[in-house]
Design a protein around this motif. Structure first.
Motif, mmCIF file in Angstrom:
data_model
loop_
_atom_site.group_PDB
_atom_site.id
_atom_site.type_symbol
_atom_site.label_atom_id
_atom_site.label_comp_id
_atom_site.label_asym_id
_atom_site.label_seq_id
_atom_site.Cartn_x
_atom_site.Cartn_y
_atom_site.Cartn_z
ATOM 1 N N ASP A 30 -3.209 -9.298 -11.013
ATOM 2 C CA ASP A 30 -3.470 -7.886 -10.741
ATOM 3 C C ASP A 30 -4.251 -7.223 -11.879
ATOM 4 O OD1 ASP A 30 -1.330 -8.002 -12.523
ATOM 5 O OD2 ASP A 30 0.070 -6.920 -11.232
ATOM 6 N N MET B 263 -0.396 -1.718 -2.676
ATOM 7 C CA MET B 263 0.129 -1.821 -4.038
ATOM 8 C C MET B 263 1.404 -0.999 -4.163
ATOM 9 S SD MET B 263 0.009 -2.847 -7.149
ATOM 10 C CE MET B 263 1.105 -2.368 -8.501
ATOM 11 N N GLN C 68 -7.703 -4.298 -6.108
ATOM 12 C CA GLN C 68 -7.162 -5.513 -5.488
ATOM 13 C C GLN C 68 -7.895 -5.851 -4.190
ATOM 14 O OE1 GLN C 68 -2.860 -5.204 -5.321
ATOM 15 N NE2 GLN C 68 -2.705 -4.832 -7.518
#
Length: 527
Positions: free
Chosen positions: A497, A376, A365
């Motif tokens: 994601d 996360m 990410q």
């Protein structure tokens, strides 16, 4: 003092006393003996196909066709008792075969299995209320949420049913369903903002009498709320099993005869006031079975028959359900079977803490967003990954929610408060990329983070400005992460994601290097 009549004379005396006066309550005809089997699953998460698990030694477990066959087996094994099938919720979200149809394939499979009722789980809201209402309409079974109210009112949404009664072979069973009160935190907050998720015990006390008044033989509480049992302790030991589901059942005053739970993906076999309570892991790996009986004297009792493994290679699959699942599987095979990465070792996904798989997701990410830091949440990491070739399907099941990435320009003080929230439980529930955090899990709340260092060796400065990426679940307040909304700049990205993870893994050397160095380092204080 008069003596009580001997037991052998009581039936004769009762017959003489009640002759011609059946209107007297004690002389009303007793309900005949009855029994019911309760076959339960929970947290199936769209697991329509059998799958090997890390513990199954290469054997396939679960899947809808196998479950349907186990239902038929248990029904035929005890033909004198009608069997009812119920779910503790979170039925659709989690696999490509289900998600690519917004759960329609799962509902069709559950219809084929013969479900009678399901609690509404928090993940039932993941695709929005409109989709949930469509799936409720598709279901041949009732989806229940007795504690879901329109916000600020005493009214349920039109699509919510608090209870249902199912009659089979002359036996009537009432099911009262409820949803975890944590839904506003564990679901995407914007999707459930119009609803209140109130006390489960109050919902049971409100509706169980209503169900009994409608005429039932037995009442089953079914809820998407969970608990855990301590490993190694007998389940009848004090405090061996704990959790909000058990607290809600203990607080309810209206009597129920059996309870099915969910949400925590745990094995739960215990009792509340002598009434069995069960939960059967998750992902169709197992099912629960129980039996409720009413004697000729009207005494109701129930027993757990156990949590039973749903081995897919021990039973012939139900052919109709197998054909249904195969048709959906064929439609997506070209997408989901593509190999994305080669792993040199299996990567586990514990519920909490800092672990390599979570670091990889956070790295992906940060790479996709060009941020200084990526965070996360552990709750979005849904499965372990096997060693060797990893397919798109594996990665989809790892990150099934299609959360979009959001960049935030935050102060160092705001980032620090975000990290403090992660450490609020002693262990941490965020993975980090771009920083290393040293923390004291035993320090007072708000004072646990001791030091934050960026990858270039520089320390976090409270007055500094940093670009921090998070998925839109926690960016929107999910998990109680409210600091993202305070960011000076909020920049939603058109990157999901899973998309970020696939692109990142395909760009890495193969086999994938594993990030082993911890990024949250516990530094306990005291002796």
């Amino acid at each position: 003092m008069p003596r009580r009549p001997a037991a052998r004379f009581r039936p004769v005396l009762a017959a003489l006393l009640c002759a011609g006066i059946t209107a007297f309550p004690a002389c009303a005809p007793a309900d005949p003996p009855a029994c019911a089997l309760i076959f339960s699953t929970n947290d199936t998460h769209g697991r329509l196909l059998p799958a090997e698990q890390s513990w199954s030694e290469g054997r396939p477990v679960g899947g809808s066709a196998a479950l349907a066959a186990y239902v038929a087996r248990e029904r035929s094994a005890t033909p004198e008792c009608p069997l009812f099938v119920v779910s503790g919720g979170d039925i659709m979200q989690g696999t490509p075969i289900s998600n690519f149809t917004d759960g329609r394939s799962t509902i069709e499979a559950m219809n084929g299995i013969g479900y009678d009722a399901a609690a509404i789980g928090n993940h039932e809201f993941d695709w929005g209320v409109d989709v949930l209402v469509e799936r409720i309409a598709d279901a041949d079974f009732a989806m229940l949420g007795a504690n879901i109210y329109l916000k600020g009112t005493d009214r349920h949404p039109d699509w919510v049913r608090p209870w249902t009664i199912v009659e089979r072979d002359g036996v009537r069973v009432g099911f009262v369903g409820a949803t975890t009160r944590s839904t506003p935190v564990v679901a995407r907050p914007s999707l459930v903002a119009d609803f209140d998720f109130r006390s489960i015990s109050d919902a049971l006390d409100r509706y169980i009498p209503e169900v009994r008044a409608a005429g039932v033989d037995f009442v089953v509480a079914v809820m998407h709320e969970g608990a855990f049992c301590e490993i190694g302790l007998p389940e009848d030991a004090a405090d061996a099993c704990r959790g909000p589901a058990l607290e809600a059942l203990a607080a309810a005053t209206a009597p129920f005869d059996y309870a099915v739970t969910g949400h925590t993906h745990s094995r739960l076999e215990t009792e509340i006031r002598g009434v069995p309570v069960i939960q059967s892991y998750s992902n169709t790996m197992a099912y629960g079975l129980g039996r409720i009986d009413r004697s000729a004297e009207g005494v109701v009792g129930a027993q757990r028959l156990g949590v039973r493994q749903a081995w897919a290679d021990e039973i012939a699959p139900d052919p109709d359900v197998e054909r249904l699942v195969a048709s959906y599987s064929a439609e997506i095979a070209a997408i989901v079977d593509r190999v994305i990465v080669d792993l040199p070792e299996a990567l586990s996904a514990p519920r909490d803490g800092d672990f390599p798989l979570g670091r990889i997701v956070a790295d992906a990410q940060r790479h996709a967003s060009g941020a200084d830091v990526a965070l996360m949440n552990n709750g979005g990491i849904r499965r372990s990954l096997p060693a060797g070739p990893v397919t798109f399907e594996d990665l989809f099941e790892l990150q099934p929610f299609n959360n979009m990435l959001v960049r935030h320009t935050m102060t160092g003080a705001q980032l620090l408060r975000t990290l403090e929230h992660s450490a609020r439980g002693g262990d941490v529930d965020l993975h980090a990329s771009g920083i290393v955090v040293r923390y004291d899990p035993g320090a007072p709340l708000g004072e646990r983070v001791l030091e934050v260092t960026f990858d270039d060796g520089s320390p976090l400065r409270p007055e500094g400005r940093y670009v921090v990426t998070a998925n839109d679940f926690i960016a929107g307040g999910g998990g109680g992460y409210t600091t993202f909304a305070e960011a000076e700049v909020i920049d939603p990205l058109e990157v999901a994601d899973l998309e970020a993870l696939v692109a990142y893994l395909e760009a890495q050397p193969q086999p994938l290097p594993i990030p082993r160095a911890p990024r949250w380092i516990a530094v306990p204080s005291g002796p």
